[in-house]
Design an enzyme around this catalytic site. Sequence first.
Site, PDB file in Angstrom:
ATOM      1  N   ASP A  21       0.828  -1.213   0.000  1.00  0.00           N
ATOM      2  CA  ASP A  21       0.000   0.000   0.000  1.00  0.00           C
ATOM      3  C   ASP A  21       0.864   1.265   0.000  1.00  0.00           C
ATOM      4  OD1 ASP A  21      -2.314   1.501   0.039  1.00  0.00           O
ATOM      5  OD2 ASP A  21      -2.469   1.479   2.217  1.00  0.00           O
ATOM      6  N   ASN A  69     -10.694  -2.496  -5.450  1.00  0.00           N
ATOM      7  CA  ASN A  69      -9.872  -1.558  -6.252  1.00  0.00           C
ATOM      8  C   ASN A  69     -10.400  -1.427  -7.688  1.00  0.00           C
ATOM      9  OD1 ASN A  69      -6.633  -2.582  -4.861  1.00  0.00           O
ATOM     10  ND2 ASN A  69      -8.011  -0.953  -4.196  1.00  0.00           N
TER      11      ASN A  69
HETATM   12  C1  FPP Z   1      -2.051   0.139  -3.370  1.00  0.00           C
HETATM   13  O1  FPP Z   1      -1.570   1.457  -3.284  1.00  0.00           O
HETATM   14  C2  FPP Z   1      -1.434  -0.530  -4.509  1.00  0.00           C
HETATM   15  C3  FPP Z   1      -2.121  -0.994  -5.586  1.00  0.00           C
HETATM   16  C4  FPP Z   1      -3.596  -0.887  -5.710  1.00  0.00           C
HETATM   17  C5  FPP Z   1      -1.406  -1.605  -6.736  1.00  0.00           C
HETATM   18  C6  FPP Z   1      -0.209  -2.444  -6.381  1.00  0.00           C
HETATM   19  C7  FPP Z   1       0.532  -2.769  -7.621  1.00  0.00           C
HETATM   20  C8  FPP Z   1       1.883  -2.901  -7.719  1.00  0.00           C
HETATM   21  C9  FPP Z   1       2.781  -2.803  -6.553  1.00  0.00           C
HETATM   22  C10 FPP Z   1       2.605  -3.099  -8.999  1.00  0.00           C
HETATM   23  C11 FPP Z   1       2.015  -3.970 -10.057  1.00  0.00           C
HETATM   24  C12 FPP Z   1       1.785  -5.365  -9.647  1.00  0.00           C
HETATM   25  C13 FPP Z   1       1.943  -6.454 -10.440  1.00  0.00           C
HETATM   26  C14 FPP Z   1       1.472  -7.784  -9.976  1.00  0.00           C
HETATM   27  C15 FPP Z   1       2.542  -6.407 -11.785  1.00  0.00           C
HETATM   28  P1  FPP Z   1      -2.600   2.663  -3.429  1.00  0.00           P
HETATM   29  O2  FPP Z   1      -2.677   3.053  -4.861  1.00  0.00           O
HETATM   30  O3  FPP Z   1      -3.908   2.278  -2.821  1.00  0.00           O
HETATM   31  O4  FPP Z   1      -1.880   3.744  -2.586  1.00  0.00           O
HETATM   32  P2  FPP Z   1      -2.569   4.929  -1.778  1.00  0.00           P
HETATM   33  O5  FPP Z   1      -3.271   4.297  -0.601  1.00  0.00           O
HETATM   34  O6  FPP Z   1      -1.401   5.750  -1.366  1.00  0.00           O
HETATM   35  O7  FPP Z   1      -3.497   5.649  -2.705  1.00  0.00           O
END
Ligand code: FPP
Length: 242
Positions: A21, A69
Amino acid sequence: MKGRKARGQILYPRHIAVIMDGNGRWAKKRLLPRGAGHRAGLKRMLELTEHAFLSGARYLTLYALSAENLQRPKEELDGLYALFRDYFSGNVSTLIKKGIRLKVIGDMSLLPPDIVELIANGERETAAGKGGLLILAIAYGARQEIVAAVNRAVSAGRAVDEAQFSSLLKTDGVPDPDLLIRTGKEQRLSNFLLWQSAYTELYFSDKMFPDFTSADFDRAVSDFLERDRRYGKLTPESEVII
Ligand code: FPP
């Protein structure tokens, strides 16, 4: 970091799960689009995957996209889908070389069909890997997984015990996580592995995922190694104290 001995057991956590996250906030702080945060997150994910298996983990489960998401704006999802496409077309050969088997858990019906196909190919091509199991949770929701398992038991018309119920989940055959790390400062499970983490040790980091280094990962493992896992029972030490 090497596993070490404590109370007579080798204690490197066999199964580590990570809620990756904070990509969005990482990008926002740098005045970058959210997609840049996810790209930086992917770079970190590649580093940590290699590090975790080299250090001694046998199972690594990464929460890459929750079912919830999927309600994010199309632009952000398209960016994430592009990263998934890059990952599954570009990294499977590395996993094969390293002997890592790939498994994806989640609701594949919610993903674009070409990504589902790339995932199926990746799982098939890495199936012989004996060096560790990398589980990616994509379009995953624990409650949805549990409800699907209940419905399977009901339609088979049988009552189930805990072990049988576990075998109806997408993590069938995978030991429960020993350690669950969440980056990004929030302290919640967000519908991740709810059944499987009943006795998992939780570790929360204030760092945003793209900033969470291998050294931070080692710190989480060291913290885990100091804990006294009792599974609701008394340890010999606590029996003495009481
Ligand atoms: C949460 O952070 C993260 C995600 C929804 C995406 C995670 C994806 C990756 C680490 C890379 C791609 C993965 C693969 C399998 C190729 P957020 O966007 O919710 O962060 P925030 O809470 O700060 O908004």
